[in-house]
Design an enzyme around this catalytic site. Structure first.
Site, mmCIF file in Angstrom:
data_model
loop_
_atom_site.group_PDB
_atom_site.id
_atom_site.type_symbol
_atom_site.label_atom_id
_atom_site.label_comp_id
_atom_site.label_asym_id
_atom_site.label_seq_id
_atom_site.Cartn_x
_atom_site.Cartn_y
_atom_site.Cartn_z
ATOM 1 N N CYS A 125 0.851 -1.188 0.000
ATOM 2 C CA CYS A 125 0.000 0.000 0.000
ATOM 3 C C CYS A 125 0.883 1.233 0.000
ATOM 4 O O CYS A 125 2.109 1.123 -0.049
ATOM 5 C CB CYS A 125 -1.022 -0.013 1.139
ATOM 6 S SG CYS A 125 -0.349 0.148 2.779
ATOM 7 N N THR A 126 0.296 2.387 0.066
ATOM 8 C CA THR A 126 1.070 3.612 -0.083
ATOM 9 C C THR A 126 2.127 3.775 1.003
ATOM 10 O O THR A 126 3.304 3.894 0.719
ATOM 11 C CB THR A 126 0.148 4.850 -0.099
ATOM 12 O OG1 THR A 126 -0.778 4.720 -1.178
ATOM 13 C CG2 THR A 126 0.948 6.133 -0.268
ATOM 14 N N GLY A 127 1.700 3.775 2.268
ATOM 15 C CA GLY A 127 2.631 4.112 3.344
ATOM 16 C C GLY A 127 3.060 2.971 4.231
ATOM 17 O O GLY A 127 3.849 3.163 5.149
ATOM 18 N N ASN A 128 2.561 1.757 3.995
ATOM 19 C CA ASN A 128 2.878 0.587 4.818
ATOM 20 C C ASN A 128 2.686 0.904 6.297
ATOM 21 O O ASN A 128 3.509 0.575 7.138
ATOM 22 C CB ASN A 128 4.304 0.095 4.532
ATOM 23 C CG ASN A 128 4.617 -1.267 5.125
ATOM 24 O OD1 ASN A 128 5.712 -1.482 5.617
ATOM 25 N ND2 ASN A 128 3.691 -2.197 5.093
ATOM 26 N N SER A 129 1.546 1.537 6.595
ATOM 27 C CA SER A 129 1.281 1.902 7.990
ATOM 28 C C SER A 129 0.015 1.266 8.551
ATOM 29 O O SER A 129 -0.051 1.008 9.747
ATOM 30 C CB SER A 129 1.191 3.422 8.136
ATOM 31 O OG SER A 129 0.070 3.930 7.437
ATOM 32 N N CYS A 130 -0.988 0.995 7.718
ATOM 33 C CA CYS A 130 -2.277 0.467 8.209
ATOM 34 C C CYS A 130 -2.684 -0.809 7.492
ATOM 35 O O CYS A 130 -2.540 -1.907 8.022
ATOM 36 C CB CYS A 130 -3.390 1.498 8.025
ATOM 37 S SG CYS A 130 -3.189 3.014 8.949
ATOM 38 N N ARG A 131 -3.230 -0.658 6.284
ATOM 39 C CA ARG A 131 -3.826 -1.789 5.576
ATOM 40 C C ARG A 131 -2.852 -2.924 5.334
ATOM 41 O O ARG A 131 -3.160 -4.094 5.618
ATOM 42 C CB ARG A 131 -4.417 -1.320 4.240
ATOM 43 C CG ARG A 131 -5.608 -0.395 4.424
ATOM 44 C CD ARG A 131 -5.913 0.369 3.172
ATOM 45 N NE ARG A 131 -4.880 1.388 2.967
ATOM 46 C CZ ARG A 131 -4.921 2.308 2.029
ATOM 47 N NH1 ARG A 131 -5.922 2.329 1.166
ATOM 48 N NH2 ARG A 131 -3.973 3.208 1.919
ATOM 49 N N SER A 132 -1.684 -2.624 4.794
ATOM 50 C CA SER A 132 -0.727 -3.696 4.507
ATOM 51 C C SER A 132 -0.204 -4.322 5.792
ATOM 52 O O SER A 132 0.065 -5.523 5.841
ATOM 53 C CB SER A 132 0.426 -3.180 3.649
ATOM 54 O OG SER A 132 1.051 -2.073 4.256
ATOM 55 N N SER A 138 5.156 -7.144 3.998
ATOM 56 C CA SER A 138 4.415 -5.963 3.567
ATOM 57 C C SER A 138 5.398 -4.843 3.311
ATOM 58 O O SER A 138 6.502 -4.824 3.870
ATOM 59 C CB SER A 138 3.367 -5.537 4.608
ATOM 60 O OG SER A 138 3.976 -5.044 5.777
ATOM 61 N N THR A 145 7.526 -3.634 11.020
ATOM 62 C CA THR A 145 8.151 -2.375 10.626
ATOM 63 C C THR A 145 7.538 -1.859 9.333
ATOM 64 O O THR A 145 7.037 -2.631 8.518
ATOM 65 C CB THR A 145 9.672 -2.552 10.433
ATOM 66 O OG1 THR A 145 9.906 -3.553 9.434
ATOM 67 C CG2 THR A 145 10.343 -2.959 11.739
ATOM 68 N N ASP A 205 8.164 -0.487 5.883
ATOM 69 C CA ASP A 205 9.282 -0.579 4.949
ATOM 70 C C ASP A 205 8.895 -0.073 3.563
ATOM 71 O O ASP A 205 7.755 -0.250 3.131
ATOM 72 C CB ASP A 205 9.741 -2.038 4.829
ATOM 73 C CG ASP A 205 10.157 -2.628 6.168
ATOM 74 O OD1 ASP A 205 10.961 -1.988 6.863
ATOM 75 O OD2 ASP A 205 9.667 -3.711 6.518
ATOM 76 N N CYS A 223 -4.451 -0.458 -2.254
ATOM 77 C CA CYS A 223 -4.971 0.876 -2.576
ATOM 78 C C CYS A 223 -4.613 1.209 -4.015
ATOM 79 O O CYS A 223 -3.687 0.631 -4.590
ATOM 80 C CB CYS A 223 -4.420 1.927 -1.616
ATOM 81 S SG CYS A 223 -2.643 2.217 -1.760
ATOM 82 N N CYS A 249 2.931 0.309 -8.608
ATOM 83 C CA CYS A 249 3.555 -1.003 -8.461
ATOM 84 C C CYS A 249 4.538 -1.214 -9.608
ATOM 85 O O CYS A 249 4.191 -1.017 -10.773
ATOM 86 C CB CYS A 249 2.491 -2.097 -8.442
ATOM 87 S SG CYS A 249 3.147 -3.733 -8.067
ATOM 88 N N ASP A 270 -8.556 3.907 3.022
ATOM 89 C CA ASP A 270 -7.483 4.144 3.980
ATOM 90 C C ASP A 270 -8.097 4.599 5.297
ATOM 91 O O ASP A 270 -8.628 5.706 5.389
ATOM 92 C CB ASP A 270 -6.533 5.213 3.446
ATOM 93 C CG ASP A 270 -5.329 5.435 4.336
ATOM 94 O OD1 ASP A 270 -5.247 4.822 5.433
ATOM 95 O OD2 ASP A 270 -4.453 6.223 3.941
#
Length: 137
Positions: free
Chosen positions: A9-16, A35, A62, A64, A81, A88, A104
């Site tokens: 995903c975009t920021g690798n903070s939530c969904r992924s 992820s 983490t 990444d 997303c 990609c 998101d």
């Protein structure tokens, strides 16, 4: 033989991060799970909280940034997303791509409870999709 799956995903903070947590829990012995993001925004504490509510600790994961090396040997890339889907990179031969366009939760607005409700909704959708993925293998 385990399948290598990468959630993107975009920021690798939530969904992924949530998808990684569920896939590790629901697919042990089936998947090697990773992820990454187009960028790294850090692990979202609300994602950690709602996953903890589901009995999964992602607090040590983490955030990444995607590298070409991560794609080596990957069997399946799941983008979560539209931004990640659009950005990609070209995937290695034999690597499948699936897109799960999920909202998101970090962009949710409203009261604290409304925001947390959106996080739980997205978490539950990811859990459902991971369970389906496991059952199809």
């Amino acid at each position: 033989m385990k399948k290598k799956i990468l959630f993107l995903c975009t920021g690798n903070s939530c969904r992924s991060q949530m998808a990684e947590g569920f896939a590790k829990r629901l697919g042990p012995g089936i998947f090697d799970v990773y992820s990454a993001g187009i960028e790294a925004h850090g692990l979202n504490p609300r994602a950690v909280q709602v996953m903890s509510e589901a009995g999964i600790d992602i607090s040590k994961q983490t955030s990444d940034v995607l590298t070409k090396e991560m794609l080596n040997g990957t069997d399946l890339v799941i983008t979560l997303c539209g931004d990640a889907k659009d950005k990609c990179p070209i995937l290695p031969a034999g690597c499948q791509h699936v897109h799960w366009g999920l909202q998101d939760p970090a962009r949710a607005t409203g009261s604290k409870e409304e925001v947390m409700s959106k996080f739980r909704e997205v978490r539950d959708e990811i859990a459902f999709r991971i369970q389906k993925l496991v059952s199809e293998l």
